[in-house]
Write a protein that holds these residues in place. Sequence first.
Motif, mmCIF file in Angstrom:
data_model
loop_
_atom_site.group_PDB
_atom_site.id
_atom_site.type_symbol
_atom_site.label_atom_id
_atom_site.label_comp_id
_atom_site.label_asym_id
_atom_site.label_seq_id
_atom_site.Cartn_x
_atom_site.Cartn_y
_atom_site.Cartn_z
ATOM 1 N N ALA A 259 0.803 -0.605 0.179
ATOM 2 C CA ALA A 259 -0.275 0.259 -0.144
ATOM 3 C C ALA A 259 0.345 1.206 -0.001
ATOM 4 N N GLN A 260 1.648 1.351 0.631
ATOM 5 C CA GLN A 260 2.741 2.661 0.807
ATOM 6 C C GLN A 260 3.488 2.390 -0.351
ATOM 7 N N CYS A 261 4.171 1.469 -1.281
ATOM 8 C CA CYS A 261 4.627 2.001 -2.680
ATOM 9 C C CYS A 261 3.511 2.389 -3.418
ATOM 10 N N ALA A 262 2.439 1.613 -3.610
ATOM 11 C CA ALA A 262 1.232 2.633 -4.234
ATOM 12 C C ALA A 262 1.036 3.894 -4.751
ATOM 13 N N VAL A 263 0.960 4.413 -2.834
ATOM 14 C CA VAL A 263 0.491 5.742 -2.390
ATOM 15 C C VAL A 263 1.403 6.715 -2.969
ATOM 16 N N MET A 264 2.918 6.069 -2.780
ATOM 17 C CA MET A 264 3.785 6.955 -3.057
ATOM 18 C C MET A 264 3.580 7.904 -4.114
ATOM 19 N N PRO A 265 3.873 7.955 -5.233
ATOM 20 C CA PRO A 265 3.402 8.755 -6.401
ATOM 21 C C PRO A 265 2.388 9.495 -6.343
ATOM 22 N N VAL A 266 1.257 8.843 -5.689
ATOM 23 C CA VAL A 266 0.515 10.404 -5.251
ATOM 24 C C VAL A 266 0.427 10.700 -4.745
ATOM 25 N N GLY A 272 3.596 16.775 -2.829
ATOM 26 C CA GLY A 272 5.312 16.723 -3.205
ATOM 27 C C GLY A 272 6.397 16.861 -2.303
ATOM 28 N N ARG A 273 5.981 15.981 -1.433
ATOM 29 C CA ARG A 273 6.724 15.173 -0.292
ATOM 30 C C ARG A 273 6.533 13.194 -0.399
ATOM 31 N N PRO A 340 7.624 18.596 -6.472
ATOM 32 C CA PRO A 340 5.571 18.059 -6.473
ATOM 33 C C PRO A 340 6.056 16.927 -7.985
ATOM 34 N N LEU A 341 6.376 16.003 -7.598
ATOM 35 C CA LEU A 341 5.705 15.241 -8.927
ATOM 36 C C LEU A 341 5.235 15.193 -10.946
ATOM 37 N N ASN A 342 6.179 15.040 -11.253
ATOM 38 C CA ASN A 342 5.007 14.805 -12.663
ATOM 39 C C ASN A 342 3.913 14.625 -12.839
ATOM 40 N N PRO A 343 2.919 15.298 -13.176
ATOM 41 C CA PRO A 343 2.045 13.457 -12.294
ATOM 42 C C PRO A 343 1.550 12.745 -13.625
ATOM 43 N N VAL A 344 1.533 12.769 -14.798
ATOM 44 C CA VAL A 344 2.522 12.091 -15.870
ATOM 45 C C VAL A 344 2.734 11.089 -15.402
ATOM 46 N N VAL A 347 0.813 8.942 -12.527
ATOM 47 C CA VAL A 347 -0.498 8.039 -13.567
ATOM 48 C C VAL A 347 -0.043 6.622 -13.770
ATOM 49 N N THR A 348 1.917 7.267 -14.804
ATOM 50 C CA THR A 348 2.145 5.670 -15.455
ATOM 51 C C THR A 348 2.541 4.377 -14.037
ATOM 52 N N TRP A 349 2.894 5.205 -13.016
ATOM 53 C CA TRP A 349 2.984 3.829 -12.093
ATOM 54 C C TRP A 349 1.999 2.617 -12.068
ATOM 55 N N LEU A 350 0.751 4.417 -11.522
ATOM 56 C CA LEU A 350 -0.519 3.156 -11.011
ATOM 57 C C LEU A 350 -1.359 2.088 -12.026
ATOM 58 N N LEU A 351 -0.961 2.891 -14.122
ATOM 59 C CA LEU A 351 -1.241 1.899 -14.426
ATOM 60 C C LEU A 351 -0.454 0.955 -15.066
#
Length: 388
Positions: A259-266, A272-273, A340-344, A347-351
């Motif tokens: 769960a932590q790995c999945a939410v990190m990019p979000v 921005g952290r 902040p991470l690039n939103p693209v 999204v790529t990570w979640l896909l």
Amino acid sequence: MQPFLPVAAVILGLLAARDGWSPLPLAVIALLFRRRGIALLLIIAWIQGLGYGWTSSTKSWTLPLWASDIQDQALALLSHGLPWDLGRLLGGMLLGRSTAGFGLHSYPHWTDAGMVHLLVASGAQVTLLVFPLVWTLHHLDLAPRFRRLLGLGILMQLGLVLVLTGLDPSILRAATLAAWLLLGLALGHPTLALHGLARVAAFWLLLDPDLLTNASFQLSYAATLGLLTLTPLWEPHLPAQWPAPLRYVALLALATCAAQCAVMPVLWCRFGRVEVIGLVTNIVAVPLSEMVIWTGVAKSLLLWLGWPADLLNSCLLLLLETLDGLARWGSQFTVPSAGPLNPVMGVTWLLALALVPQVLSLWRQAWQRSVTGLPTLGWALNRAQTDP
């Protein structure tokens, strides 16, 4: 990826309506691939988005006044015999911070340690509170009539959870997904969890398109996606000789890391952290929080007996102080983010997470073909290159 086509169609339809472009090319493509349902869902989402206000806040789902009285009584039972601050902390862990009446700014060290999700009502509360009925449904061979009655009992129990915890997006997601999966099981039509997650996400986005930009909604679904895709990937590697309690704790730790790995990019995109220390603190915090929840519920039920409740109160005091101390320790290791991470990229990570089950399925099929002697893709390529 196929289970996520409905929610992808809804998101594309809503974005088309919000940004003012036509979804017809996408609908035509879906029809060309014989996906009439996806094309219809795309158009429905577009129409819903056109008629929506598109504000910066989501709908405020409120409960009747009598629900507030029930929540106050539940909080009083839970915090009885505990110091005020720890009683409020216990209420937040069992019923969510909204019901307990405090904001996340009240516990900044929990945020810095990556443990703030424990103070938000979500799937943990739903899972633990409906566990007895779920166990019965899984382990007893009941007649169809009794299974339907049990399904009705599950719905009533989920309703009680919503009354106690409020109607935040995370708890609504968890309750809806639980109702979808468990009722399907009760009626003899089980549904895969990933399919259920996609359908529930599409349902709530159609009902309230502003959830598309809601941080709680995004984090909740990202965490669940990580649990459903990464945990099965790691679970088979647990040593079979480990005793059952140790395997359970290890599986809980793996699920927490997933769960932590999945939410990190979000988190990185939205705030921005990233609290990397959460990968460490949650391995200890999540099992302790489950002990806190069960002990708090048992204490509330046994409060009229006197000394057993006092004994459980002492256990709660120790557990809560341990968790708070762990949060203070973890908050010392906050890593400053570069921005902040690039939103693209998020999204790529979640896909990529959504594609994990499909990739695993293809890999297993290829491995089974190689074991049984059936032709594989590599064999076919080598044959084509060597044949004259």
